[in-house]
Design a protein around this motif. Structure first.
Motif, PDB file in Angstrom:
ATOM      1  N   GLU A  10       0.738  -1.177   0.076  1.00  0.00           N
ATOM      2  CA  GLU A  10       0.106   0.220  -0.209  1.00  0.00           C
ATOM      3  C   GLU A  10       1.022   1.217  -0.052  1.00  0.00           C
ATOM      4  O   GLU A  10       0.643   2.343  -0.600  1.00  0.00           O
ATOM      5  N   GLY A  11       1.987   1.306   0.734  1.00  0.00           N
ATOM      6  CA  GLY A  11       2.870   2.546   0.754  1.00  0.00           C
ATOM      7  C   GLY A  11       3.482   2.382  -0.450  1.00  0.00           C
ATOM      8  O   GLY A  11       3.425   3.659  -0.876  1.00  0.00           O
ATOM      9  N   ALA A  12       3.731   1.506  -1.139  1.00  0.00           N
ATOM     10  CA  ALA A  12       4.444   1.639  -2.538  1.00  0.00           C
ATOM     11  C   ALA A  12       3.502   2.211  -3.586  1.00  0.00           C
ATOM     12  O   ALA A  12       3.861   3.102  -4.447  1.00  0.00           O
ATOM     13  N   VAL A  13       2.209   2.037  -3.455  1.00  0.00           N
ATOM     14  CA  VAL A  13       1.086   2.144  -4.403  1.00  0.00           C
ATOM     15  C   VAL A  13       0.715   3.868  -4.010  1.00  0.00           C
ATOM     16  O   VAL A  13       0.760   4.614  -4.977  1.00  0.00           O
ATOM     17  N   ARG A  14       1.000   4.250  -2.749  1.00  0.00           N
ATOM     18  CA  ARG A  14       0.587   5.786  -2.299  1.00  0.00           C
ATOM     19  C   ARG A  14       1.910   6.554  -2.797  1.00  0.00           C
ATOM     20  O   ARG A  14       1.631   7.471  -3.435  1.00  0.00           O
ATOM     21  N   THR A  15       3.207   5.683  -2.808  1.00  0.00           N
ATOM     22  CA  THR A  15       4.185   6.734  -3.177  1.00  0.00           C
ATOM     23  C   THR A  15       4.160   7.133  -4.743  1.00  0.00           C
ATOM     24  O   THR A  15       4.187   8.081  -5.319  1.00  0.00           O
ATOM     25  N   TRP A  16       3.619   6.021  -5.435  1.00  0.00           N
ATOM     26  CA  TRP A  16       3.257   5.948  -7.047  1.00  0.00           C
ATOM     27  C   TRP A  16       2.226   7.083  -7.228  1.00  0.00           C
ATOM     28  O   TRP A  16       2.482   7.914  -8.305  1.00  0.00           O
ATOM     29  N   HIS A  17       1.180   6.745  -6.511  1.00  0.00           N
ATOM     30  CA  HIS A  17       0.165   7.998  -6.851  1.00  0.00           C
ATOM     31  C   HIS A  17       0.674   9.481  -6.582  1.00  0.00           C
ATOM     32  O   HIS A  17       0.436  10.386  -7.316  1.00  0.00           O
ATOM     33  N   GLU A  18       1.572   9.554  -5.490  1.00  0.00           N
ATOM     34  CA  GLU A  18       1.872  11.047  -5.323  1.00  0.00           C
ATOM     35  C   GLU A  18       2.760  11.336  -6.480  1.00  0.00           C
ATOM     36  O   GLU A  18       2.670  12.570  -6.689  1.00  0.00           O
TER      37      GLU A  18
END
Ligand SMILES: C[S@@+](CC[C@H](N)C(=O)[O-])C[C@H]1O[C@@H](n2cnc3c(N)ncnc32)[C@H](O)[C@@H]1O
Length: 263
Positions: A82-90
């Protein structure tokens, strides 16, 4: 001054399926924006060209098309997914925000199908607003989704009488079927996962690929009987268009065998 950021659903590929409202908005903005995933998925260049062609049918004065390359996404199985997805979204939000700063005026993001279904433009736009760096007013312009076009092509009612319909993905299909789902609409399935259902004889399928294009493919029938034909037609669609996208409805045999169920 607040600028306009319109998320415009263009429909699933046929210029005739663009709504009058979408056409009006496309004519009102200064330029178009499109997500560019060609580095990760080379086949998607054709989809950008198709979006341009769809717009060309409806805009009186040609607009500049600005493509925004998608940042690289960590597709290994990171421990903090989830953290990796959040980083990518940002990273995406920052990139789109910079593009808006570099290109003044009102913009329309060209969305395939409808923006409310398996598309990230709405989340992206919310994040841009939250960050507060560019002053934009977001508006969502609906488009016809591939789901609706599939149903229309087969003359289908998506729900069974008084029943429900689950819209799911290839990745979740086996789980949804095992949990008792009996009327499943499947998207984002590059491998025709329904062939791995443990009881293929128990299902009926209504399938469509590259709907709305000149090389549209349609097949309907008992899953065990038509699965091979679907796989072959999928390859044909890819060969003809350079890309393939398919969607299908799966219904357990006993639910309803009537395609034109009156709902
Ligand atoms: C990222 S989702 C986008 C869905 C889109 N927002 C919509 O409303 O249809 C992409 C998936 O939509 C489906 N799809 C999109 N366009 C299609 C088409 N022309 N024919 C068949 N399926 C399509 C496929 O399941 C594909 O994997």
């Amino acid at each position: 001054m607040t600028r306009r950021l319109a998320l415009v659903g263009l429909g699933p590929g046929d210029p005739e399926l663009v709504t009058a409202q979408a056409a009006r908005v496309l004519n009102e903005v200064d330029y178009f924006l499109v997500a560019d995933k060609t580095e990760q998925h080379p086949g998607t260049a054709d989809l950008i060209a198709m979006r341009e062609a769809i717009c060309a049918r409806h805009v009186r004065k040609k607009r500049r098309l600005v493509s925004v390359p998608d940042p690289e996404r960590d597709r290994t199985d990171p421990p903090d997914y989830e953290g990796a997805v959040r980083t990518w979204h940002e990273a995406r939000a920052v990139r789109w925000e910079q593009t808006l700063l570099d290109h003044p005026g009102d913009a329309a993001i060209l969305v395939w199908g409808d923006p409310t279904l398996y598309d990230s433009a709405i989340r992206l736009a919310h994040r841009i607003v939250e960050r507060g760096v560019v002053d934009v007013e977001v508006e969502v312009v609906p488009g016809l989704s591939s789901v609706q076009l599939l149903a229309a092509r087969h003359g289908l009612v998506l729900n069974t009488i008084g029943g429900s319909i689950t819209i799911t993905t290839g990745r979740r299909l086996l789980e949804d079927a095992a949990a008792g789902g009996d009327n499943l609409l499947v998207m984002l399935d590059g491998t025709l996962t329904c062939r791995r259902l443990p009881d293929p004889a128990g299902w009926r399928i209504w399938w469509g690929a590259n709907l709305g294009s000149a090389h549209e493919q349609l097949v309907a029938g008992d899953l065990d009987r038509v699965a091979d034909e679907i796989w072959a037609r999928r390859a044909l669609a890819r060969q003809a268009c350079g890309w393939v996208m398919d969607t299908y409805l799966l219904r357990r045999g006993g639910v309803s065998r009537e395609p034109a169920d009156p709902g």
